[in-house]
Design a protein around this motif. Structure first.
Motif, PDB file in Angstrom:
ATOM      1  N   ASN A  52       0.797  -1.219   0.000  1.00 36.34           N
ATOM      2  CA  ASN A  52       0.000   0.000   0.000  1.00 36.34           C
ATOM      3  C   ASN A  52       0.833   1.275   0.000  1.00 36.34           C
ATOM      4  OD1 ASN A  52      -2.489   1.308  -0.037  1.00 36.34           O
ATOM      5  ND2 ASN A  52      -2.499   1.584   2.182  1.00 36.34           N
ATOM      6  N   ARG A  53       2.099   1.214   0.384  1.00 33.47           N
ATOM      7  CA  ARG A  53       2.877   2.445   0.535  1.00 33.47           C
ATOM      8  C   ARG A  53       3.890   2.639  -0.594  1.00 33.47           C
ATOM      9  NH1 ARG A  53       3.760   3.983   6.871  1.00 33.47           N
ATOM     10  NH2 ARG A  53       1.688   3.398   7.588  1.00 33.47           N
ATOM     11  N   VAL A  54       3.622   2.098  -1.738  1.00 31.32           N
ATOM     12  CA  VAL A  54       4.546   2.244  -2.873  1.00 31.32           C
ATOM     13  C   VAL A  54       3.803   2.840  -4.068  1.00 31.32           C
ATOM     14  CG1 VAL A  54       6.117   0.411  -2.131  1.00 31.32           C
ATOM     15  CG2 VAL A  54       4.160  -0.173  -3.563  1.00 31.32           C
ATOM     16  N   GLU A  55       2.971   3.826  -3.805  1.00 31.00           N
ATOM     17  CA  GLU A  55       2.125   4.381  -4.858  1.00 31.00           C
ATOM     18  C   GLU A  55       2.917   4.945  -6.029  1.00 31.00           C
ATOM     19  OE1 GLU A  55       1.664   5.012  -1.644  1.00 31.00           O
ATOM     20  OE2 GLU A  55      -0.429   4.603  -1.111  1.00 31.00           O
ATOM     21  N   LEU A  56       4.009   5.661  -5.744  1.00 29.99           N
ATOM     22  CA  LEU A  56       4.778   6.250  -6.832  1.00 29.99           C
ATOM     23  C   LEU A  56       5.532   5.186  -7.622  1.00 29.99           C
ATOM     24  CD1 LEU A  56       6.101   9.588  -5.284  1.00 29.99           C
ATOM     25  CD2 LEU A  56       4.399   9.283  -7.085  1.00 29.99           C
ATOM     26  N   ASP A  57       6.084   4.190  -6.945  1.00 27.11           N
ATOM     27  CA  ASP A  57       6.724   3.082  -7.658  1.00 27.11           C
ATOM     28  C   ASP A  57       5.704   2.366  -8.549  1.00 27.11           C
ATOM     29  OD1 ASP A  57       9.124   3.617  -6.444  1.00 27.11           O
ATOM     30  OD2 ASP A  57       8.897   2.096  -4.886  1.00 27.11           O
ATOM     31  N   ARG A  58       4.511   2.136  -8.021  1.00 25.69           N
ATOM     32  CA  ARG A  58       3.440   1.490  -8.767  1.00 25.69           C
ATOM     33  C   ARG A  58       3.067   2.334  -9.989  1.00 25.69           C
ATOM     34  NH1 ARG A  58      -1.050   1.353  -4.929  1.00 25.69           N
ATOM     35  NH2 ARG A  58       0.211  -0.219  -3.906  1.00 25.69           N
ATOM     36  N   SER A  59       2.992   3.642  -9.795  1.00 24.93           N
ATOM     37  CA  SER A  59       2.635   4.540 -10.892  1.00 24.93           C
ATOM     38  C   SER A  59       3.697   4.518 -11.989  1.00 24.93           C
ATOM     39  CB  SER A  59       2.466   5.966 -10.363  1.00 24.93           C
ATOM     40  OG  SER A  59       1.429   6.043  -9.404  1.00 24.93           O
ATOM     41  N   ARG A  60       4.958   4.577 -11.597  1.00 29.93           N
ATOM     42  CA  ARG A  60       6.033   4.554 -12.596  1.00 29.93           C
ATOM     43  C   ARG A  60       6.054   3.241 -13.372  1.00 29.93           C
ATOM     44  NH1 ARG A  60       8.748   8.007  -8.595  1.00 29.93           N
ATOM     45  NH2 ARG A  60       9.289   6.178  -7.339  1.00 29.93           N
ATOM     46  N   HIS A  61       5.797   2.141 -12.658  1.00 25.77           N
ATOM     47  CA  HIS A  61       5.732   0.836 -13.317  1.00 25.77           C
ATOM     48  C   HIS A  61       4.616   0.825 -14.365  1.00 25.77           C
ATOM     49  CE1 HIS A  61       5.037  -3.790 -12.862  1.00 25.77           C
ATOM     50  NE2 HIS A  61       5.714  -3.508 -13.954  1.00 25.77           N
ATOM     51  N   ALA A  62       3.453   1.357 -13.995  1.00 21.70           N
ATOM     52  CA  ALA A  62       2.330   1.399 -14.929  1.00 21.70           C
ATOM     53  C   ALA A  62       2.648   2.255 -16.145  1.00 21.70           C
ATOM     54  CB  ALA A  62       1.088   1.947 -14.209  1.00 21.70           C
ATOM     55  N   LEU A  63       3.268   3.382 -15.942  1.00 19.31           N
ATOM     56  CA  LEU A  63       3.619   4.273 -17.049  1.00 19.31           C
ATOM     57  C   LEU A  63       4.666   3.651 -17.966  1.00 19.31           C
ATOM     58  CD1 LEU A  63       3.625   7.508 -14.902  1.00 19.31           C
ATOM     59  CD2 LEU A  63       2.165   7.157 -16.901  1.00 19.31           C
ATOM     60  N   GLU A  64       5.627   2.961 -17.372  1.00 22.16           N
ATOM     61  CA  GLU A  64       6.645   2.266 -18.184  1.00 22.16           C
ATOM     62  C   GLU A  64       6.005   1.194 -19.053  1.00 22.16           C
ATOM     63  OE1 GLU A  64       9.207   0.895 -15.117  1.00 22.16           O
ATOM     64  OE2 GLU A  64      10.251   2.834 -14.880  1.00 22.16           O
ATOM     65  N   LEU A  65       5.068   0.432 -18.484  1.00 22.75           N
ATOM     66  CA  LEU A  65       4.394  -0.610 -19.259  1.00 22.75           C
ATOM     67  C   LEU A  65       3.568  -0.006 -20.395  1.00 22.75           C
ATOM     68  CD1 LEU A  65       3.175  -3.016 -16.425  1.00 22.75           C
ATOM     69  CD2 LEU A  65       4.909  -3.514 -18.149  1.00 22.75           C
ATOM     70  N   ALA A  66       2.831   1.066 -20.083  1.00 22.89           N
ATOM     71  CA  ALA A  66       2.021   1.707 -21.119  1.00 22.89           C
ATOM     72  C   ALA A  66       2.896   2.284 -22.220  1.00 22.89           C
ATOM     73  CB  ALA A  66       1.147   2.794 -20.496  1.00 22.89           C
ATOM     74  N   GLY A 122      -9.825   9.130  -7.957  1.00 21.33           N
ATOM     75  CA  GLY A 122      -9.436  10.511  -7.729  1.00 21.33           C
ATOM     76  C   GLY A 122      -9.649  10.993  -6.315  1.00 21.33           C
ATOM     77  N   VAL A 123     -10.171  10.138  -5.437  1.00 24.67           N
ATOM     78  CA  VAL A 123     -10.432  10.530  -4.047  1.00 24.67           C
ATOM     79  C   VAL A 123      -9.481   9.769  -3.130  1.00 24.67           C
ATOM     80  CG1 VAL A 123     -12.155  10.663  -2.210  1.00 24.67           C
ATOM     81  CG2 VAL A 123     -12.843  11.001  -4.585  1.00 24.67           C
ATOM     82  N   PHE A 124      -8.411  10.426  -2.684  1.00 22.82           N
ATOM     83  CA  PHE A 124      -7.411   9.816  -1.813  1.00 22.82           C
ATOM     84  C   PHE A 124      -6.900   8.493  -2.397  1.00 22.82           C
ATOM     85  CE2 PHE A 124     -10.343  11.974   1.340  1.00 22.82           C
ATOM     86  CZ  PHE A 124      -9.557  13.102   1.457  1.00 22.82           C
ATOM     87  N   ALA A 125      -6.633   8.454  -3.691  1.00 15.67           N
ATOM     88  CA  ALA A 125      -6.291   7.185  -4.333  1.00 15.67           C
ATOM     89  C   ALA A 125      -5.250   7.409  -5.432  1.00 15.67           C
ATOM     90  CB  ALA A 125      -7.554   6.507  -4.852  1.00 15.67           C
ATOM     91  N   MET A 126      -5.247   6.514  -6.434  1.00 17.47           N
ATOM     92  CA  MET A 126      -4.111   6.405  -7.325  1.00 17.47           C
ATOM     93  C   MET A 126      -4.024   7.450  -8.438  1.00 17.47           C
ATOM     94  SD  MET A 126      -1.867   4.252  -6.416  1.00 17.47           S
ATOM     95  CE  MET A 126      -0.941   4.299  -7.947  1.00 17.47           C
ATOM     96  N   ALA A 127      -5.100   8.139  -8.771  1.00 17.68           N
ATOM     97  CA  ALA A 127      -5.028   9.088  -9.884  1.00 17.68           C
ATOM     98  C   ALA A 127      -3.995  10.180  -9.615  1.00 17.68           C
ATOM     99  CB  ALA A 127      -6.398   9.695 -10.168  1.00 17.68           C
ATOM    100  N   ALA A 128      -4.027  10.750  -8.431  1.00 20.60           N
ATOM    101  CA  ALA A 128      -3.075  11.812  -8.104  1.00 20.60           C
ATOM    102  C   ALA A 128      -1.644  11.286  -8.116  1.00 20.60           C
ATOM    103  CB  ALA A 128      -3.408  12.426  -6.750  1.00 20.60           C
ATOM    104  N   ALA A 129      -1.444  10.051  -7.649  1.00 20.28           N
ATOM    105  CA  ALA A 129      -0.098   9.469  -7.640  1.00 20.28           C
ATOM    106  C   ALA A 129       0.428   9.285  -9.056  1.00 20.28           C
ATOM    107  CB  ALA A 129      -0.109   8.136  -6.901  1.00 20.28           C
TER     108      ALA A 129
END
Length: 250
Positions: free
Chosen positions: A55-69, A84-91
């Motif tokens: 749960n505490r690796v939101e930015l790593d998770r986001s970068r992984h998703a962007l790299e895959l895309a 968008g509410v306290f979740a992954m969109a902002a990350a």
């Protein structure tokens, strides 16, 4: 192959509360990325790779998703409720802003979901029927002093309040302090809704007066909604209806 990234909300828990837009994105995805229990809600199938993480690796998770895309994958990043509410969109967008220029050219979409706040309010009646605010009570990403300031100002403005992440095992004292602040600042017995595990078989809704609310009534699966000074309770057989009128007198 042209990749894309959808940041999707899985809703509060029940399958029937997942939107058709999110269902379609998941059906087309090659990769699903998210916090472990949220990824577990996605059915495995041929051609789909699941990437659960802590749960505490939101930015790593986001970068992984962007790299895959960027490499051509069709990626869905899942959150509970609305992303968008306290979740992954902002990350994800934080990672885009700090990342390489080519990430800004990616096809990135946000697929909204039903928030825990709105699902909980619907079960209780209409406690958010007038002006309200949402406050995340976790101090992992902001200082407690800011949370306390916002609580006091929300009471001063007479908002109904919806609290995310009220009480965890690692920080049980936060919600206890919240209740002390509210009792001190409100000075009345406005209703408090404790809505746990909304839309799941474990759902439990409890309505108490603010002075009777105790810290043990909430955990991380609980959405807490505190009424405004004019929030009303309609007594009836079974669960009461809690609502905030649409108008406020002069």
């Amino acid at each position: 192959m042209s990749g894309w990234l959808v940041i999707a909300g899985l809703g509060p828990g029940a399958d029937h509360l997942v939107t058709p837009e999110v269902t379609q994105a998941l059906a087309q995805a090659t990769d699903v990325i998210g916090y472990i229990p949220y990824v577990a809600r996605v059915a495995a199938r041929d051609g789909l790779r699941l990437h659960p993480s802590d749960n505490r690796v939101e930015l790593d998770r986001s970068r992984h998703a962007l790299e895959l895309a960027a490499a051509g994958a069709r990626v869905v990043v899942v959150s509970s409720g609305d992303p968008g509410v306290f979740a992954m969109a902002a990350a994800v967008f934080e990672a885009v802003e700090a990342g390489p220029p080519e990430w800004r050219a990616l096809d990135i979409r946000v697929a909204p979901g039903i928030t825990a706040m709105l699902a909980a309010a619907a079960q209780a009646g209409a406690p958010l029927g007038h002006d309200f605010c949402a406050i995340n009570l976790s101090d992992n990403l902001k200082p407690w002093a800011l949370i306390e300031k916002r609580l006091r100002l929300a009471v001063e403005a007479d908002f109904a309040m919806a609290f995310y992440n009220p009480r965890s095992k690692s920080r049980p004292e936060g919600f206890e302090k919240t209740l002390r602040i509210l009792n001190d600042a409100c000075g009345d017995a406005r209703p408090v809704i404790f809505a746990r595990a909304v839309s799941t078989p474990d759902q439990h809704i409890r309505v108490v007066a603010l002075p009777d609310a105790t810290p043990d009534m909430a955990d991380m699966r609980t959405m807490v909604i505190v009424g405004a000074s004019n929030t009303r309770i309609i007594a009836r057989d079974g669960a009461p209806i809690v609502y905030t009128p649409r108008s406020v007198g002069a």
